[in-house]
Design an enzyme around this catalytic site. Structure first.
Site, PDB file in Angstrom:
ATOM      1  N   HIS A  79       0.053   2.835   9.156  1.00  0.00           N
ATOM      2  CA  HIS A  79      -0.904   1.723   9.212  1.00  0.00           C
ATOM      3  C   HIS A  79      -0.318   0.504   9.909  1.00  0.00           C
ATOM      4  CE1 HIS A  79       0.752  -0.712   5.781  1.00  0.00           C
ATOM      5  NE2 HIS A  79       1.188   0.452   5.356  1.00  0.00           N
ATOM      6  N   ASP A 102       6.754  -2.796   6.882  1.00  0.00           N
ATOM      7  CA  ASP A 102       5.717  -1.983   6.232  1.00  0.00           C
ATOM      8  C   ASP A 102       4.394  -2.346   6.875  1.00  0.00           C
ATOM      9  OD1 ASP A 102       3.895  -0.780   4.544  1.00  0.00           O
ATOM     10  OD2 ASP A 102       4.272  -2.110   2.852  1.00  0.00           O
ATOM     11  N   GLU A 159      -4.886  -0.045   4.989  1.00  0.00           N
ATOM     12  CA  GLU A 159      -4.016   0.579   3.989  1.00  0.00           C
ATOM     13  C   GLU A 159      -3.656  -0.365   2.857  1.00  0.00           C
ATOM     14  OE1 GLU A 159      -0.426   2.015   1.906  1.00  0.00           O
ATOM     15  OE2 GLU A 159      -0.728   0.104   2.940  1.00  0.00           O
ATOM     16  N   GLU A 160      -3.371  -1.613   3.198  1.00  0.00           N
ATOM     17  CA  GLU A 160      -2.831  -2.540   2.186  1.00  0.00           C
ATOM     18  C   GLU A 160      -3.845  -2.865   1.091  1.00  0.00           C
ATOM     19  OE1 GLU A 160       0.123  -3.192   1.642  1.00  0.00           O
ATOM     20  OE2 GLU A 160       1.277  -3.135   3.494  1.00  0.00           O
ATOM     21  N   ASP A 168       5.267   6.154   5.938  1.00  0.00           N
ATOM     22  CA  ASP A 168       5.250   4.797   5.389  1.00  0.00           C
ATOM     23  C   ASP A 168       6.617   4.517   4.766  1.00  0.00           C
ATOM     24  OD1 ASP A 168       4.345   2.284   4.615  1.00  0.00           O
ATOM     25  OD2 ASP A 168       2.413   3.036   3.914  1.00  0.00           O
ATOM     26  N   HIS A 189       7.516  -5.786   0.826  1.00  0.00           N
ATOM     27  CA  HIS A 189       6.472  -6.790   0.547  1.00  0.00           C
ATOM     28  C   HIS A 189       7.098  -8.163   0.269  1.00  0.00           C
ATOM     29  CE1 HIS A 189       2.647  -4.175  -0.286  1.00  0.00           C
ATOM     30  NE2 HIS A 189       3.184  -3.952   0.889  1.00  0.00           N
TER      31      HIS A 189
END
Ligand SMILES: [Zn+2]
Length: 349
Positions: free
Chosen positions: A73, A190, A224-225, A245, A325
């Site tokens: 993603h 990410d 995706e998130e 991922d 994150h």
């Protein structure tokens, strides 16, 4: 058969460019455009878009075996303008649950829906040490107290609206990319690192004159998130899906930045036993440094496809990303391992 080599300069150049394109979920179009342009140089690929805005690249070959798919993603954490305060500053609504403490004092771009993009920064509303003293560090970092200070002359809601800013406008946090000593440090590795893994694998194979053993769909996902990116976009003829991922690095985790990881289980439960074993066997055959791991707070786009009713064998691989994150970091060794693993998979039957 040995795997084709990867051009590390190309890899880093592509990744840094992608990291510097703002693409919070819901506003990922520019990153999809960029990947599409890059992939369009490979005439083996047939490119299309889903109605949802994801990019699908099909590499068709002659084979009796059903097609396979890989997904990564390009959408990231971010925010939108929730409210314009009476002092002209902005309150935000977070996209994908970014933690406030990780972006305090970070630079942002506000993409004004009726004007230019406007620079600013994220601050706590008790920021000045000379005004609030020790109280500043006690203020809770939450939606109520975090605000965007715009680098524009405004001290009122009216003046901020006059800049063209509206409720719902996209706010993107600076990625702060740095490449040092084999390490790549940035927000949003990410999952842009894995996007680079896929593009680099296609490039290395195409330049070596190699094709996959089976037809392949690459789904470049844009939601995706928020949990439903790849729930659509993968054709029903696909038999196996490998989600690419990031792997979780930190206390208690097996993954590290110098290896690729096969995730056996995350918050969504275990992946597919048979495809996991196939991925392990490929890593061992090609001497790819890999770990197996279990991720405590994690869901993947492959699971989104499973939940939506997708009938495939499913696996999850990816490079170790430290402080995910948060202010993330990867190493070229883990990135090369993941790219090699993708190529090994594409070249297998
Ligand atoms: Zn991700």
């Amino acid at each position: 058969m040995s795997l084709p080599s990867i051009n590390p300069e190309y890899f880093v150049d592509f990744l840094v460019k992608l990291l510097n394109i703002a693409s919070p979920t819901g506003f990922a179009g520019p990153a999809i455009d960029f990947v599409e342009k890059e992939l369009s140089q490979f005439k083996q690929l047939e490119l299309s878009r889903t109605r949802k805005g994801a990019l699908v690249a099909k590499w068709e070959v002659n084979s009796d075996l059903p097609p396979i798919a890989l997904t990564a993603h390009v959408d990231t954490l971010g925010a939108v303008v929730k409210e314009i305060k009476s002092n002209g500053r902005l309150k935000l609504s977070r996209i994908g649950g970014i933690q406030w403490n990780t972006v305090e004092t970070e630079g942002v771009w506000v993409f004004a829906s009726k004007g230019e993009k406007i620079r600013g920064s994220v601050l706590i509303d008790t920021a000045s040490g000379h005004v609030h003293g020790a109280a500043g560090s006690e203020t809770k970092r939450n939606d109520e107290h975090m605000e965007v200070r715009l680098d524009a002359r405004t001290t009122s809601e009216k003046e901020t609206r006059a800049l063209g800013i509206n409720i719902g406008d996209c706010v993107a946090f600076d990625p702060r990319v740095e490449v040092t000593n084999g390490f790549i440090r940035s927000r949003f590795l990410d999952d842009k690192a894995c996007m680079a893994n896929i593009v680099a694998a296609v490039k290395s194979m195409a330049e070596a004159g190699l094709s996959p053993e089976r037809s392949v769909y690459f789904l470049i996902s844009n939601y995706e998130e928020v949990g439903h990116g790849a729930s659509t976009g993968i054709p029903s003829e696909v038999a196996e899906l490998v989600t690419v991922d990031m792997a979780v690095v930190g206390a208690g985790q097996e993954s590290d930045e110098f290896s690729a990881t096969l995730c056996i289980k995350d918050s969504g439960g275990p992946y597919h036993f048979g495809l996991n074993n196939k991925m392990r066997a490929l890593a061992e055959k090609h001497n790819i440094p890999y770990k197996t791991d279990v991720y405590p707070f994690y869901g993947s786009d492959g699971e989104a496809f499973w939940r939506a009713g997708g009938d495939v064998a499913l696996a999850l691989i990816g490079p170790g990303i430290d402080a995910s994150h948060n202010y993330e970091r990867a190493h070229m060794d883990g990135l090369v391992a993941t790219t090699n693993w993708i190529m090994a998979y594409l070249l297998s039957d």
